[in-house]
Design a protein around this motif. Structure first.
Motif, mmCIF file in Angstrom:
data_model
loop_
_atom_site.group_PDB
_atom_site.id
_atom_site.type_symbol
_atom_site.label_atom_id
_atom_site.label_comp_id
_atom_site.label_asym_id
_atom_site.label_seq_id
_atom_site.Cartn_x
_atom_site.Cartn_y
_atom_site.Cartn_z
ATOM 1 N N ARG A 21 0.825 -1.227 0.000
ATOM 2 C CA ARG A 21 0.000 0.000 0.000
ATOM 3 C C ARG A 21 0.851 1.266 0.000
ATOM 4 N N ASN A 22 2.064 1.193 -0.575
ATOM 5 C CA ASN A 22 2.897 2.376 -0.736
ATOM 6 C C ASN A 22 2.589 2.959 -2.109
ATOM 7 N N SER A 23 2.008 4.151 -2.147
ATOM 8 C CA SER A 23 1.513 4.702 -3.409
ATOM 9 C C SER A 23 2.612 4.817 -4.447
ATOM 10 N N GLY A 24 3.822 5.208 -4.025
ATOM 11 C CA GLY A 24 4.913 5.341 -4.975
ATOM 12 C C GLY A 24 5.272 4.024 -5.631
ATOM 13 N N ASP A 25 5.435 2.977 -4.828
ATOM 14 C CA ASP A 25 5.791 1.673 -5.379
ATOM 15 C C ASP A 25 4.638 1.071 -6.177
ATOM 16 N N GLU A 26 3.411 1.297 -5.721
ATOM 17 C CA GLU A 26 2.270 0.798 -6.491
ATOM 18 C C GLU A 26 2.158 1.543 -7.822
ATOM 19 N N ALA A 27 2.539 2.817 -7.825
ATOM 20 C CA ALA A 27 2.547 3.563 -9.080
ATOM 21 C C ALA A 27 3.601 3.010 -10.030
ATOM 22 N N VAL A 28 4.746 2.604 -9.470
ATOM 23 C CA VAL A 28 5.782 1.966 -10.292
ATOM 24 C C VAL A 28 5.216 0.705 -10.944
ATOM 25 N N LEU A 29 4.540 -0.119 -10.150
ATOM 26 C CA LEU A 29 3.975 -1.351 -10.693
ATOM 27 C C LEU A 29 2.932 -1.050 -11.764
ATOM 28 N N ARG A 30 2.017 -0.143 -11.477
ATOM 29 C CA ARG A 30 0.999 0.218 -12.466
ATOM 30 C C ARG A 30 1.662 0.704 -13.763
ATOM 31 N N SER A 31 2.695 1.516 -13.621
ATOM 32 C CA SER A 31 3.381 2.056 -14.798
ATOM 33 C C SER A 31 4.059 0.959 -15.596
ATOM 34 N N ILE A 32 4.708 0.021 -14.913
ATOM 35 C CA ILE A 32 5.366 -1.086 -15.603
ATOM 36 C C ILE A 32 4.336 -1.939 -16.341
ATOM 37 N N LEU A 33 3.233 -2.249 -15.670
ATOM 38 C CA LEU A 33 2.199 -3.072 -16.295
ATOM 39 C C LEU A 33 1.628 -2.401 -17.550
ATOM 40 N N LEU A 34 1.339 -1.104 -17.448
ATOM 41 C CA LEU A 34 0.790 -0.391 -18.604
ATOM 42 C C LEU A 34 1.807 -0.314 -19.741
ATOM 43 N N ALA A 35 3.086 -0.080 -19.392
ATOM 44 C CA ALA A 35 4.126 0.006 -20.421
ATOM 45 C C ALA A 35 4.327 -1.342 -21.107
ATOM 46 N N LEU A 36 4.312 -2.429 -20.347
ATOM 47 C CA LEU A 36 4.458 -3.762 -20.945
ATOM 48 C C LEU A 36 3.284 -4.074 -21.864
ATOM 49 N N GLU A 37 2.085 -3.699 -21.427
ATOM 50 C CA GLU A 37 0.910 -3.939 -22.254
ATOM 51 C C GLU A 37 1.000 -3.145 -23.558
ATOM 52 N N GLU A 38 1.380 -1.875 -23.451
ATOM 53 C CA GLU A 38 1.467 -1.033 -24.647
ATOM 54 C C GLU A 38 2.548 -1.522 -25.601
ATOM 55 N N GLN A 39 3.720 -1.835 -25.060
ATOM 56 C CA GLN A 39 4.815 -2.290 -25.916
ATOM 57 C C GLN A 39 4.544 -3.688 -26.474
ATOM 58 N N GLY A 40 3.874 -4.531 -25.691
ATOM 59 C CA GLY A 40 3.492 -5.839 -26.200
ATOM 60 C C GLY A 40 2.542 -5.722 -27.375
ATOM 61 N N ALA A 41 1.548 -4.858 -27.244
ATOM 62 C CA ALA A 41 0.595 -4.659 -28.333
ATOM 63 C C ALA A 41 1.299 -4.146 -29.579
ATOM 64 N N ALA A 42 2.283 -3.254 -29.387
ATOM 65 C CA ALA A 42 3.005 -2.696 -30.532
ATOM 66 C C ALA A 42 3.835 -3.748 -31.256
ATOM 67 N N GLN A 43 4.270 -4.788 -30.516
ATOM 68 C CA GLN A 43 5.149 -5.804 -31.104
ATOM 69 C C GLN A 43 4.441 -7.144 -31.335
ATOM 70 N N GLY A 44 3.121 -7.169 -31.171
ATOM 71 C CA GLY A 44 2.380 -8.399 -31.419
ATOM 72 C C GLY A 44 2.603 -9.471 -30.374
ATOM 73 N N VAL A 45 2.820 -9.048 -29.135
ATOM 74 C CA VAL A 45 3.078 -9.982 -28.034
ATOM 75 C C VAL A 45 2.053 -9.758 -26.937
ATOM 76 N N ARG A 46 1.476 -10.827 -26.428
ATOM 77 C CA ARG A 46 0.585 -10.731 -25.273
ATOM 78 C C ARG A 46 1.413 -11.000 -24.025
ATOM 79 N N VAL A 47 1.554 -9.994 -23.185
ATOM 80 C CA VAL A 47 2.359 -10.103 -21.966
ATOM 81 C C VAL A 47 1.449 -10.493 -20.809
ATOM 82 N N GLN A 48 1.789 -11.591 -20.141
ATOM 83 C CA GLN A 48 1.047 -12.048 -18.956
ATOM 84 C C GLN A 48 1.938 -11.862 -17.728
ATOM 85 N N PRO A 49 1.728 -10.797 -16.955
ATOM 86 C CA PRO A 49 2.554 -10.566 -15.774
ATOM 87 C C PRO A 49 2.104 -11.437 -14.595
#
Length: 381
Positions: A21-49
């Motif tokens: 429940r640390n907002s900064g670290d949870e923001a890091v996780l949210r950001s990583i998840l969104l970036a992986l999803e976006e980059q996966g979509a751009a490269q035709g890869v489905r990322v399952q974290p």
């Protein structure tokens, strides 16, 4: 995460300070998840974290991803065996300021993945301080064996180079949170309140045992309130500890603020994007928490940083700022002068610092792009 059809699927474990429940670290996780999803979509890869979390049920509910318990060896082993690789980061994972267990834990997770033959990736890590030299080989060993190493500031890269990691293998990137978007339906007003009274966001944490740093912070806020009517909105980035600190600060300020000024506690909940939304509503932010300052930069909110750790100074320097004070000194009148100047001329601050901020936002997707590219090629072999 997204459900679009892709040519291949990769499973990636993510290790960090998640589920606390640390907002900064949870923001890091949210950001990583969104970036992986976006980059996966751009490269035709489905990322399952699959996130290693202190509270897997909460993490799964919050982010809609699989999660496993970060302290249960059988769960960790099963997760790593079932994944195509491991991301370690971001945040300040490899440091010994908080004790002797942190570095062995995170490097141990990385080393286990490597022993299982899984590629490992350091994602925008903040390295250091490392005061115990016996920890250097732990860091050096896993970083040398990693497929990709990125850090969030030049000082972290320099530290890794000093302990024996080849400098040319280290990519300096922004903190992932620089790329975090607002939640859906953001407020119509980009900054500040509609009431006419400026909102000064305040993010403080307990640090000195004697509380002298918070006493000085209270004096600075009182000085500001006597120069200008303001709403001091306290933003708890780590619950419950920051809630307690904020409530104590509000109690200290009671009856001492200037006419027309007030203090209140925000309650954005656990979703980091809701906290980002709270920060976007501020006219100025006074921050001690690193991610409070990063949130402010993300939303172009003028800021004053109070340094308790070199990571604060490192981030501020990247956008052309220096801290207004630290845990040893904070001049109330200087603080009030600077805060009033920011309230009076926010556009001047943005004109000066937005180019550096925009560059960091553009670069924030680099680690996800590199990792997805590597995994796509790795799976194609």
């Amino acid at each position: 995460m997204g459900s679009a059809s892709h040519s291949q699927t990769v499973r990636i474990a993510i290790s960090g300070y998640y589920g606390f429940r640390n907002s900064g670290d949870e923001a890091v996780l949210r950001s990583i998840l969104l970036a992986l999803e976006e980059q996966g979509a751009a490269q035709g890869v489905r990322v399952q974290p699959v996130v290693l979390s202190a509270d897997p049920a909460w993490t799964s509910s919050m982010y809609g991803v699989e999660a496993a318990h970060r302290m249960r060896p059988a769960d960790i082993l099963r997760t790593l065996r079932g994944c195509d690789g491991l991301i370690s980061g971001g945040g300040s994972l490899l440091q010994d300021a908080t004790g002797t267990k942190t570095i062995p834990y995170y490097t141990g997770i990385m080393r286990l993945a490597q022993l299982l033959g899984k590629p490992t990736f350091a994602y925008a890590q903040g390295i250091g301080p490392v005061n115990r030299r016996w920890m250097d080989p732990l860091i050096r060993g896993v970083m040398r064996r990693s497929a990709y190493v990125s850090v969030r500031d030049a000082e972290s890269a320099d530290l890794l180079a000093r302990i024996g990691v080849a400098r040319e293998r280290i990519e300096v990137v922004p903190d992932p949170v620089m790329g975090l978007p607002l939640p859906a339906l953001p407020p119509a007003n980009a900054w500040g309140s509609d009431s006419g009274t400026p909102i000064v966001g305040v993010s403080l944490r307990s640090w000195r045992p004697d509380g002298a740093d918070l006493t000085r912070a209270a004096e600075a806020l009182i000085a500001l309130s006597k120069r200008r009517s303001v709403t001091l909105r306290f933003l708890p980035f780590h619950t419950p500890s920051d809630v307690v600190t904020s409530q104590e600060m509000i109690a200290r300020l009671r009856g001492k603020l200037g006419e027309g000024s007030s203090a209140e506690l925000a309650a954005p909940g656990d979703d980091p994007q809701q906290m980002l939304l709270e920060v976007s509503r501020c006219d100025v932010l006074f921050g001690m928490r690193l991610h409070a300052l990063i949130y402010a930069a993300n939303r172009m909110v003028p800021m004053l940083g109070l340094s308790y750790d070199p990571k604060i100074d490192h981030f501020l320097h990247r956008i052309g700022l220096t801290a207004i004070g630290d845990t040893e000194q904070l001049d109330p009148e200087l603080f009030a002068n600077e805060a009033v100047a920011l309230l009076d001329n926010p556009d001047e601050w943005r004109k000066k610092h937005v180019p550096a901020i925009d560059l960091l936002k553009q670069q924030s997707q680099q680690p996800a792009q590199q990792i997805v590219t590597y995994l796509r090629q790795y799976r194609s072999r």
